[in-house]
Design a protein around this motif. Structure first.
Motif, PDB file in Angstrom:
ATOM      1  N   TYR A 352       0.828  -1.209   0.000  1.00 42.02           N
ATOM      2  CA  TYR A 352       0.000   0.000   0.000  1.00 42.02           C
ATOM      3  C   TYR A 352       0.865   1.263   0.000  1.00 42.02           C
ATOM      4  CZ  TYR A 352      -2.707   3.852   1.880  1.00 42.02           C
ATOM      5  OH  TYR A 352      -3.260   5.089   2.071  1.00 42.02           O
ATOM      6  N   ASP A 385      -5.553   0.331   6.922  1.00 36.63           N
ATOM      7  CA  ASP A 385      -6.301   1.491   7.397  1.00 36.63           C
ATOM      8  C   ASP A 385      -5.466   2.356   8.338  1.00 36.63           C
ATOM      9  OD1 ASP A 385      -8.508   0.793   5.925  1.00 36.63           O
ATOM     10  OD2 ASP A 385      -9.485  -0.291   7.582  1.00 36.63           O
ATOM     11  N   TYR A 441      -8.666   2.021 -10.661  1.00 35.75           N
ATOM     12  CA  TYR A 441      -7.495   1.823  -9.801  1.00 35.75           C
ATOM     13  C   TYR A 441      -6.694   3.121  -9.684  1.00 35.75           C
ATOM     14  CZ  TYR A 441      -2.698   0.502  -8.658  1.00 35.75           C
ATOM     15  OH  TYR A 441      -1.446   0.446  -8.112  1.00 35.75           O
ATOM     16  N   LYS A 444      -8.322   5.689  -7.487  1.00 36.81           N
ATOM     17  CA  LYS A 444      -8.162   5.417  -6.062  1.00 36.81           C
ATOM     18  C   LYS A 444      -6.756   5.783  -5.590  1.00 36.81           C
ATOM     19  CE  LYS A 444      -9.104   3.755  -1.970  1.00 36.81           C
ATOM     20  NZ  LYS A 444      -7.833   4.201  -1.351  1.00 36.81           N
ATOM     21  N   SER A 450     -13.313   9.118  -2.396  1.00 36.98           N
ATOM     22  CA  SER A 450     -13.746   7.879  -1.746  1.00 36.98           C
ATOM     23  C   SER A 450     -14.230   6.885  -2.796  1.00 36.98           C
ATOM     24  CB  SER A 450     -14.869   8.161  -0.758  1.00 36.98           C
ATOM     25  OG  SER A 450     -16.025   8.636  -1.460  1.00 36.98           O
ATOM     26  N   LEU A 451     -14.347   5.629  -2.406  1.00 33.23           N
ATOM     27  CA  LEU A 451     -14.817   4.598  -3.338  1.00 33.23           C
ATOM     28  C   LEU A 451     -16.223   4.895  -3.866  1.00 33.23           C
ATOM     29  CD1 LEU A 451     -13.471   1.327  -1.651  1.00 33.23           C
ATOM     30  CD2 LEU A 451     -12.496   2.585  -3.565  1.00 33.23           C
ATOM     31  N   HIS A 463     -19.780   1.150  -4.972  1.00 30.95           N
ATOM     32  CA  HIS A 463     -18.406   1.196  -4.458  1.00 30.95           C
ATOM     33  C   HIS A 463     -17.754  -0.181  -4.444  1.00 30.95           C
ATOM     34  CE1 HIS A 463     -20.268  -0.219  -0.712  1.00 30.95           C
ATOM     35  NE2 HIS A 463     -19.047  -0.556  -0.320  1.00 30.95           N
ATOM     36  N   THR A 464     -18.565  -1.249  -4.347  1.00 27.80           N
ATOM     37  CA  THR A 464     -17.980  -2.597  -4.369  1.00 27.80           C
ATOM     38  C   THR A 464     -17.390  -2.918  -5.734  1.00 27.80           C
ATOM     39  OG1 THR A 464     -20.147  -3.538  -4.905  1.00 27.80           O
ATOM     40  CG2 THR A 464     -19.528  -3.437  -2.579  1.00 27.80           C
ATOM     41  N   LEU A 467     -13.988  -1.296  -5.675  1.00 28.92           N
ATOM     42  CA  LEU A 467     -13.082  -2.068  -4.826  1.00 28.92           C
ATOM     43  C   LEU A 467     -12.609  -3.321  -5.543  1.00 28.92           C
ATOM     44  CD1 LEU A 467     -11.721  -2.420  -2.098  1.00 28.92           C
ATOM     45  CD2 LEU A 467     -13.787  -3.561  -1.282  1.00 28.92           C
ATOM     46  N   HIS A 468     -13.525  -3.995  -6.244  1.00 29.37           N
ATOM     47  CA  HIS A 468     -13.147  -5.190  -7.014  1.00 29.37           C
ATOM     48  C   HIS A 468     -12.133  -4.826  -8.095  1.00 29.37           C
ATOM     49  CE1 HIS A 468     -13.423  -8.888  -9.336  1.00 29.37           C
ATOM     50  NE2 HIS A 468     -13.686  -8.146 -10.415  1.00 29.37           N
ATOM     51  N   VAL A 470     -10.001  -2.287  -8.137  1.00 26.67           N
ATOM     52  CA  VAL A 470      -8.717  -1.940  -7.521  1.00 26.67           C
ATOM     53  C   VAL A 470      -7.951  -3.210  -7.141  1.00 26.67           C
ATOM     54  CG1 VAL A 470      -7.630  -0.870  -5.508  1.00 26.67           C
ATOM     55  CG2 VAL A 470      -9.495   0.307  -6.701  1.00 26.67           C
ATOM     56  N   ARG A 471      -8.634  -4.141  -6.504  1.00 30.14           N
ATOM     57  CA  ARG A 471      -7.965  -5.380  -6.084  1.00 30.14           C
ATOM     58  C   ARG A 471      -7.537  -6.214  -7.287  1.00 30.14           C
ATOM     59  NH1 ARG A 471     -12.004  -7.061  -1.046  1.00 30.14           N
ATOM     60  NH2 ARG A 471     -11.112  -5.573   0.474  1.00 30.14           N
TER      61      ARG A 471
END
Length: 497
Positions: A352, A385, A441, A444, A450-451, A463-464, A467-468, A470-471
């Motif tokens: 990170y 975090d 990505y 972010k 924010s997401l 937002h999910t 997140l998917h 980005v990962r």
């Protein structure tokens, strides 16, 4: 004659043949260019008690081979020699050169045994394992009388080639510096002057000080000076009416290294620097210079000085790529753990921080200090975090607000030859999905949005979904080198706009 002074013709023929097969295997694996640079002077001394004893002519060459190729040598030797457990590298015995040995004995007592186990650089991928540096006599230049000594700027022993971490952005500069340091007394300089330029915090001072250490260890006299130190020394010599002696001492060294030459000011000082530069180069002495910009951008320097710079080798140290940032963070964390054994940084936190702080090595070191303070003062384990909170000030400093999600979408669309409307659409074809994920990505990583807000800017997605994406990109760049290079390129373009 002791075992350490065994001549080549006294080594059993069987051992010589096995060693030759090891050398040929190394040549085949590494290529002629690498082999000829580092292995032609690596010789077999003996095989004894499970150890392969090798020798090289210089301390620098020993350090280089140990740092970069020790594990490879050990693995190849184990295939040819029975029960090889370690490799011992030594600088070739000065007993083979009686005059040098006698002169050295008058200068310095025996040096202690050095045993290398695992250094921070090795902990991060450098090839070195089970290598023991045998006791030897260190050869140094004769001491000068205090009145004749030219005192350079202080050198930090931690700034060596072994601790300099290499990546695509600094590979050429590193290789050039190593080649310059490896030169022996009397050799004609290959790159003269060597000019390195880089932005703040990218390692040019580390590289110059490493070069000074290696040159002095190689029985040549290098003087490292900042531009400020050079100017103050010259002005002091004028005030004390010893300028001629100052100039003579400066021109009598083997290598002059000037850092931050962009700060060199004053007509008379620049003229003297130009005369010194010309005298050293014409006499076959090495000159190495570093600045924060290429020679063509040094508008305040004399044209004759710039002409000399342009006539040498000019190398650029570029921005740190993500893989190199991970190496730097890991090395800094390793060093911090020596003083704070309870300090632990999970791999996902390292990843990170490396993705988030893209400026320079000093900011990365600052991030490690903040993580250490968080652990020691709060007593709480590190998570992504908590790391985000700990390094927030660095992130806000290095992430310019001018990077907009609109700009990211336009750049990614242009790169992949699709439209921005395609990225915002609901299309799920492969040629659209991957660029869309990359754009999410980058949004972010390069913005403070924010997401949920990023999702809204990508056609009202949840937002999910962001997140998917980005990962998914994080996973892909860790496996796909070509994709990682593309993403890193896009980051740099956006950050520099």
């Amino acid at each position: 004659m002791s075992n350490r002074e065994m001549r080549a013709d006294e080594i059993p023929a069987e051992h010589q043949n096995r060693w030759e097969r090891v050398r040929q295997r190394l040549r085949a694996e590494l290529g002629d260019a690498v082999y000829n640079s580092w292995f032609t002077r690596l010789e077999l001394d003996r095989v004894e008690s499970g150890a392969l004893h090798l020798s090289v002519p210089t301390k620098f060459l020993k350090s280089w081979v140990q740092s970069h190729y020790a594990s490879r040598i050990k693995a190849r030797a184990a295939n040819e020699f029975d029960k090889i457990e370690r490799v011992v590298i030594d600088v070739r015995s000065t007993a083979r050169k009686p005059k040098l040995r006698e002169a050295a004995a008058e200068r310095e007592p025996d040096a202690p045994t050095l045993i290398f186990e695992k250094t921070p650089a090795q902990a991060n991928g450098a090839e070195a394992a089970d290598v023991v540096m045998a006791p030897r006599r260190t050869m140094r230049a004769p001491a000068r009388a205090d009145g004749d000594a030219l005192i350079g700027s202080p050198l930090d022993r931690r700034l060596s080639f072994s601790t300099f971490l290499v990546g695509p952005s600094n590979q050429l500069a590193y290789a050039a510096a190593c080649r310059v340091a490896e030169a022996r007394p009397g050799d004609t300089p290959m790159f003269n002057p060597l000019y390195a330029h880089a932005a703040v915090g990218l390692g040019k001072t580390h590289l110059l000080q490493a070069l000074a250490h290696a040159t002095n260890d190689n029985r040549r006299r290098a003087v490292y000076l900042t531009a400020e130190r050079f100017m103050s020394g010259f002005v002091a010599s004028l005030n004390s009416q010893t300028s001629i002696a100052f100039k003579e001492r400066l021109r009598a060294i083997d290598m002059l290294i000037i850092d931050d030459v962009q700060f060199l000011q004053g007509k008379s000082i620049q003229q003297e620097f130009c005369h010194t530069l010309n005298a050293l180069i014409d006499a076959g002495r090495q000159v190495v210079v570093a600045a924060d910009r290429p020679p063509s951008d040094l508008e305040t320097l004399d044209e004759r000085v710039l002409s000399r710079f342009k006539g040498g080798l000019c190398v650029d140290i570029g921005p740190l790529d993500e893989a190199l940032r991970v190496k730097i963070l890991s090395a800094r964390i390793f060093a911090a753990q020596e003083a704070n054994p309870g300090f632990h940084v999970p791999p996902e936190v390292v990843s990170y921080v490396a993705r988030t702080i893209i400026t320079n090595g000093r900011d990365l070191e600052g991030a490690v200090n903040r993580l250490l303070a968080h652990v020691t003062l709060n007593g709480a384990p590190l998570t992504v975090d908590t790391a985000e909170t700990a390094i927030r000030d660095l992130v806000r400093t290095q992430e310019p607000k001018r990077v907009k999600i609109d700009d990211i979408q336009k750049l990614v669309a242009s790169h992949y030859n699709i439209s921005r409307a395609d990225i915002l659409s609901s299309r799920r074809t492969a040629n659209v999905v991957r660029p869309r994920q990359i754009a999410m990505y980058l949004s972010k990583v390069l913005t403070l949005r924010s997401l949920p807000e990023i999702g809204r800017r990508f056609g009202g997605r949840d937002h999910t979904t962001v997140l998917h994406a980005v990962r998914k990109i994080e996973e892909l760049v860790s496996k796909d080198k070509s994709l990682a290079e593309v993403v890193d390129l896009l980051k740099r373009i956006l950050s520099e706009q």
